[in-house]
Design an enzyme around this catalytic site. Structure first.
Site, PDB file in Angstrom:
ATOM      1  N   ASP A   1      39.261  21.721 -20.757  1.00  0.00           N
ATOM      2  CA  ASP A   1      39.295  19.783 -21.368  1.00  0.00           C
ATOM      3  C   ASP A   1      38.056  19.761 -21.178  1.00  0.00           C
ATOM      4  O   ASP A   1      37.099  19.372 -21.869  1.00  0.00           O
ATOM      5  CB  ASP A   1      40.223  19.720 -21.003  1.00  0.00           C
ATOM      6  CG  ASP A   1      41.710  19.442 -21.272  1.00  0.00           C
ATOM      7  OD1 ASP A   1      42.263  20.799 -20.765  1.00  0.00           O
ATOM      8  OD2 ASP A   1      42.267  18.892 -21.887  1.00  0.00           O
TER       9      ASP A   1
ATOM     10  N   TRP B   1      38.611  27.968 -18.137  1.00  0.00           N
ATOM     11  CA  TRP B   1      39.362  26.894 -16.982  1.00  0.00           C
ATOM     12  C   TRP B   1      37.838  27.114 -16.209  1.00  0.00           C
ATOM     13  O   TRP B   1      37.240  26.346 -15.657  1.00  0.00           O
ATOM     14  CB  TRP B   1      40.508  27.354 -16.698  1.00  0.00           C
ATOM     15  CG  TRP B   1      42.086  26.486 -17.812  1.00  0.00           C
ATOM     16  CD1 TRP B   1      42.411  25.598 -17.496  1.00  0.00           C
ATOM     17  CD2 TRP B   1      42.279  27.290 -18.520  1.00  0.00           C
ATOM     18  NE1 TRP B   1      43.572  24.889 -18.328  1.00  0.00           N
ATOM     19  CE2 TRP B   1      43.194  26.019 -19.339  1.00  0.00           C
ATOM     20  CE3 TRP B   1      41.633  27.720 -19.670  1.00  0.00           C
ATOM     21  CZ2 TRP B   1      43.859  26.015 -21.029  1.00  0.00           C
ATOM     22  CZ3 TRP B   1      42.603  27.970 -21.474  1.00  0.00           C
ATOM     23  CH2 TRP B   1      43.337  27.002 -21.587  1.00  0.00           C
TER      24      TRP B   1
ATOM     25  N   ASP C   1      42.809  15.150 -18.720  1.00  0.00           N
ATOM     26  CA  ASP C   1      43.457  16.153 -20.038  1.00  0.00           C
ATOM     27  C   ASP C   1      43.974  14.856 -21.292  1.00  0.00           C
ATOM     28  O   ASP C   1      43.455  14.999 -22.049  1.00  0.00           O
ATOM     29  CB  ASP C   1      44.192  17.351 -19.552  1.00  0.00           C
ATOM     30  CG  ASP C   1      45.929  16.386 -19.149  1.00  0.00           C
ATOM     31  OD1 ASP C   1      45.575  15.740 -17.699  1.00  0.00           O
ATOM     32  OD2 ASP C   1      47.145  17.035 -19.023  1.00  0.00           O
TER      33      ASP C   1
ATOM     34  N   GLU D   1      46.107  16.688 -28.868  1.00  0.00           N
ATOM     35  CA  GLU D   1      47.175  17.713 -27.702  1.00  0.00           C
ATOM     36  C   GLU D   1      47.412  19.142 -28.324  1.00  0.00           C
ATOM     37  O   GLU D   1      46.277  20.088 -28.669  1.00  0.00           O
ATOM     38  CB  GLU D   1      47.794  17.420 -26.778  1.00  0.00           C
ATOM     39  CG  GLU D   1      47.846  19.106 -25.412  1.00  0.00           C
ATOM     40  CD  GLU D   1      49.455  18.570 -24.760  1.00  0.00           C
ATOM     41  OE1 GLU D   1      48.990  19.250 -23.787  1.00  0.00           O
ATOM     42  OE2 GLU D   1      49.538  17.468 -24.629  1.00  0.00           O
TER      43      GLU D   1
ATOM     44  N   GLU E   1      50.301  14.022 -15.692  1.00  0.00           N
ATOM     45  CA  GLU E   1      49.427  14.877 -15.839  1.00  0.00           C
ATOM     46  C   GLU E   1      48.278  13.587 -15.386  1.00  0.00           C
ATOM     47  O   GLU E   1      48.201  13.244 -14.697  1.00  0.00           O
ATOM     48  CB  GLU E   1      49.729  15.524 -16.442  1.00  0.00           C
ATOM     49  CG  GLU E   1      49.022  16.694 -16.954  1.00  0.00           C
ATOM     50  CD  GLU E   1      49.367  17.640 -17.413  1.00  0.00           C
ATOM     51  OE1 GLU E   1      48.508  18.289 -18.199  1.00  0.00           O
ATOM     52  OE2 GLU E   1      50.048  17.005 -18.310  1.00  0.00           O
TER      53      GLU E   1
END
Length: 872
Positions: A467, A519, A454, A731, A460
């Site tokens: 994504d 997702w 991401d 983002e 992260e």
């Protein structure tokens, strides 16, 4: 006429293949037009002479136009066997000679590793110190061939006689370690000599046992294990046919390396004063290690992470607070290579950040990730440092410590990425759009670091599924992405729960059972996208069970089997239609988004079942899809055609996925256009709606509105980011607010590629290139608009390079295309063009378009632009 670019399993001359029946592809090159392959002949041999008795496979002339996914069906191949191969073709316009010789080599098939896992017996003061394992070996002769097979728990860097073996960074890569682990194969013939040789392998925590995951901002350590270990095997072959095998066992030695700390998030510390100068006999022992988990060890199938570029800093900034900050001019992923001279104990200390705020270095958005590089000099002349087992996402580097005066020429930005082939190109008359496309490509490179992440900078850097799926088609236009996604999809299937739930991130280091629409739909969208672009039936077949499990999971989740209205949903993440609400989930009803995506995944499952010949599933899931559509219309669509939520995303999904009855499509499209114009062409969609909205406008009679949305320079919009100095995709639409301040600093990445999915529209609508049959057949249907004076671009396919371009002047439009050999294209032009060249071509009229069938070659068509003038 000749055959070029021979590939085996998408690679050029690969070694270490674990596929028992590898697949071949090639391209045909010819100056003639309308070339179609009629037959091919492949020969595979044990040597380059291709003597008949040495042939492993001779297909003879096979009547087909297929030059992709040709599976080896010769004599059974054995572990480590090398195979030479070549191909020739007969076409409708001549015969080629045999191609140049290509090569592939097998890895471990049914053969067991001969060595053992080993780990250092040194007791380190800190967990993240990196051990080095060594072995002195004696070779009886100079090898004529030598291979090193190597993997690790953790990450490794290997050397033979002080020569770096692996150009792959962070090898063996990140996989679902509990299920499978990659190994790499390297040609080390030129590194080994007759007599004494030293093998040295340094190990780091990496993803395996370092901090990874976002729980408590930094994630727990030891996700997969608590011990780094090495497994390696070297085979040296001599001219007399003899060979010598070296393996990892308890005869190896170990020591601490100069890397005193290394972590993916926090960076690396290197103390050059403790670089080992011990004699081999003085080193500590190693111990045999038995991994706790049972996993398969498999050959690497995708290009590794490598250095792909080097960038020089453009400026040394002195901030108002007196800090020294290097600006590299580009938000990049990698690290800084730095040189300096000083005394023993002097330090170089660097911090990494993406932006400057109020002319000061800013890295609050890194959260708990320290993103630091520390180098302690040994005091021996000019010393050079670069990290080994970490990476940073950054444009700016704050120099907190440096011996002496700072010389900008002593710093280089080292750019890393998975080393896939980038060939997509897009240019147009608007330089801001060109910059946008450049930013999209940089975002892909920075987030393709072994897995599709991401973001590459904060604590992260995970394989977020949404994504990945929204960007997958764009990634395939930009680069040859098939094997990269192939590896990741294996992990998705491994980490999918028994009930079909697909985790938020893959590999799954979050390990909670929640999922979300859009997702988890990566399970269906990504495999089918790869089939569209590469016609890889093998991937589709392997992933089919995972796809089916996902659809069945959703069916069981809702209150009824055709409505997903339960559980957690990210919804239209980070949409700007919340109308003043603080939510990051957007204003579109979450049940609408979930049910629309449910329908889309089900239709993709049907298409996949059709490809694979699963006729019962075709009927079963067609029925399910139809019932989901009925439920969607009952729950979310009024009789007048208005859709719940009245958002750009609600209308976009309903139209794009063909969820509406025919009578409501026009009404819904007009309502969407009204919403878009009300916002003065500012986009308000989030992660779910953004990939589709421009397509819906262009494909339903509102092409100019799609162009105006692209060209909007106000927030939210793509060119707003460009105007604010972005060099990658953000983002949030407003990661930087119009006044230059930060929007919500703790969750604010300046390198997030999801909104870069607009590049799919640039290729499919502006240039008009869309795949059919893996690009052996395809469409070119450009939709020019005078808001741009010209556009041109290209992509490389498994058959060759496709180009599309158009240019508008006061009177005419010129469309130019290039079609590779062994392919055919349908070129769609406005029906009005028929009168301009109907006597020179063969054509047909389809739904208001002039459709021209084109074989390979270069073509240009010029026609009146009066139909375009009407759009002004």
């Amino acid at each position: 006429m000749k055959c070029i670019k021979l590939k085996c399993e998408y690679q050029t001359n690969p070694i270490g293949i674990d596929v028992k029946n590898p697949r071949f592809s090639w391209q045909i090159e010819s100056e003639k037009q309308n070339i179609i392959q009629e037959t091919y002949r492949i020969q595979c041999s044990n040597n380059k002479t291709f003597e008949e008795k040495k042939l492993l496979w001779d297909t003879g002339f096979v009547s087909t136009n297929n030059s992709n996914q040709i599976e080896y069906k010769g004599r059974e191949l054995s572990s480590f066997q090398g195979v030479y191969w070549r191909v020739m073709v007969e076409t409708n316009r001549g015969v080629s000679a045999f191609s140049e010789i290509a090569y592939f080599e097998m890895g471990f098939l049914d053969t067991e590793w001969l060595g053992n896992w080993i780990t250092s017996d040194v007791k380190f003061q800190a967990k993240d110190q990196c051990p080095i394992l060594k072995k002195n070996i004696y070779l009886t002769d100079t090898p004529v061939s030598a291979r090193m097979y190597i993997t690790s728990l953790g990450v490794y860097e290997s050397e033979i006689n002080s020569n770096k073996v692996n150009q792959d960074i962070l090898a063996p890569g990140w996989t679902s370690y509990n299920n499978h682990l990659q190994y790499q194969t390297y040609d080390v013939k030129d590194m080994l000599v007759k007599g004494e040789n030293t093998i040295a392998v340094t190990l780091g925590s990496g993803w395996y046992m370092g901090k990874i995951g976002f729980e408590k901002h930094g994630g727990p350590e030891n996700r997969y294990g608590d011990t780094v270990a090495l497994l390696a095997q070297i085979e040296a072959k001599y001219a007399d046919g003899q060979s010598q095998i070296i393996v990892t066992d308890d005869s190896w030695k170990s020591d601490q390396s100069a890397i005193i700390f290394s972590g993916i998030y926090d960076g690396e510390h290197y103390d050059a004063r403790i670089e080992s100068s011990k004699n081999y006999d003085e080193l500590a022992s190693v111990k045999i290690y038995e991994p706790e988990n049972q996993f398969d060890i498999v050959g690497q199938i995708t290009p590794g992470v490598r250095v792909i570029d080097t960038i020089k800093p453009v400026e040394l900034i002195t901030t108002p607070n007196g800090d020294k900050v290097l600006d590299f001019g580009q938000n990049m992923v990698g690290w800084v290579k730095v040189s300096a001279q000083g005394n023993a104990g002097d330090e170089i200390y660097l911090k990494h950040g993406e932006i400057m705020l109020d002319n000061e270095f800013y890295n609050v958005n890194m959260r708990s990730a320290k993103t630091e590089a520390l180098y302690i000099l040994k005091g021996e002349g000019i010393e050079t440092f670069e990290p080994h087992f970490t990476f940073f996402g950054f444009r700016y580097v704050k120099i907190e410590k440096y011996p002496g005066d700072i010389d900008i020429n002593q710093f280089k930005g080292i750019v890393i990425s998975s080393d896939i082939e980038y060939s997509g190109m897009f240019k147009c008359s608007n330089e801001k759009v060109n910059k946008l496309y450049e930013n999209i490509v940089w975002g892909q490179k920075g987030n393709f670091v072994d897995i599709p992440t991401d973001c590459p900078q904060r604590d992260e850097r995970l394989g977020w599924t949404a994504d990945t799926q929204v960007f997958a088609a764009t990634a395939c236009y930009n680069a040859m992405s098939v094997s990269f996604y192939d590896k990741w999809l294996k992990d998705l299937a491994f980490d999918q729960l028994p009930n079909g739930c697909v985790p938020f991130v893959v590999p799954d280091v979050v390990r909670d059972s929640r999922t979300s629409s859009a997702w988890g739909d990566a399970a269906t969208i990504v495999p089918y996208t790869l089939y569209r672009f590469y016609k890889d039936k093998k991937i589709l077949e392997r992933q089919y069970h995972s796809m089916k499990k996902w659809v069945e999971y959703i069916r069981a989740e809702g209150e009824t089997e055709t409505l997903w209205n339960t559980g957690f949903q990210f919804n239209d993440w980070l949409a700007k239609d919340g109308y003043g609400l603080t939510t990051m989930h957007g204003a579109t009803p979450k049940d609408l988004v979930a049910t629309a995506m449910f329908y889309y995944s089900t239709t993709l499952l049907v298409k996949s079942a059709q490809v694979l010949g699963y006729t019962e599933d075709v009927a079963k899931y067609n029925n399910l899809a139809e019932r989901i559509k009925q439920t969607f219309n009952y729950e979310f669509v009024t009789k007048a055609g208005r859709i719940s939520g009245e958002t750009q995303t609600a209308y976009t999904l309903a139209i794009q996925f063909n969820l509406l009855d025919d009578k409501n499509i026009e009404v819904a499209t007009k309502q969407l256009v009204e919403l878009v114009r009300r916002e003065e062409h500012r986009i308000t969609t989030g992660f779910v709606g953004t990939p589709y909205i421009a397509h819906v406008l262009s494909n339903n009679g509102y092409n100019e509105d799609a162009y105006r949305m692209l060209l909007n320079e106000e927030c939210p919009g793509w060119l707003y980011q460009v105007n604010m100095g972005a060099t990658t995709i953000w983002e949030r639409w407003d990661s930087l607010l119009p006044d230059g301040s930060i929007n919500s600093g703790r969750m604010n990445s300046f390198n997030h590629y999801a909104y870069g999915s607009i590049a799919q529209w640039l290729f499919e609508v502006v240039l008009g290139i869309t795949p059919d049959n893996g690009f052996q057949t395809f469409n070119i249907a450009p939709k020019p608009n005078p808001l741009l004076g010209f556009a041109r671009g290209a992509i490389d396919t498994l058959y060759g390079r496709i180009q599309s371009a158009w240019e508008i002047n006061e009177e005419t439009i010129t469309v130019s295309v290039s079609i590779p050999c062994n392919t055919t294209a349908k070129l769609y032009l406005p029906e009005v063009c028929q009168q301009d060249f109907k006597d020179t071509i063969q054509f047909e009229n389809v739904d208001g378009a002039l459709v021209i069938m084109l074989g390979s070659g270069n073509y240009s068509f010029t026609y009146s632009n009066k139909d375009i003038k009407a759009l002004k």
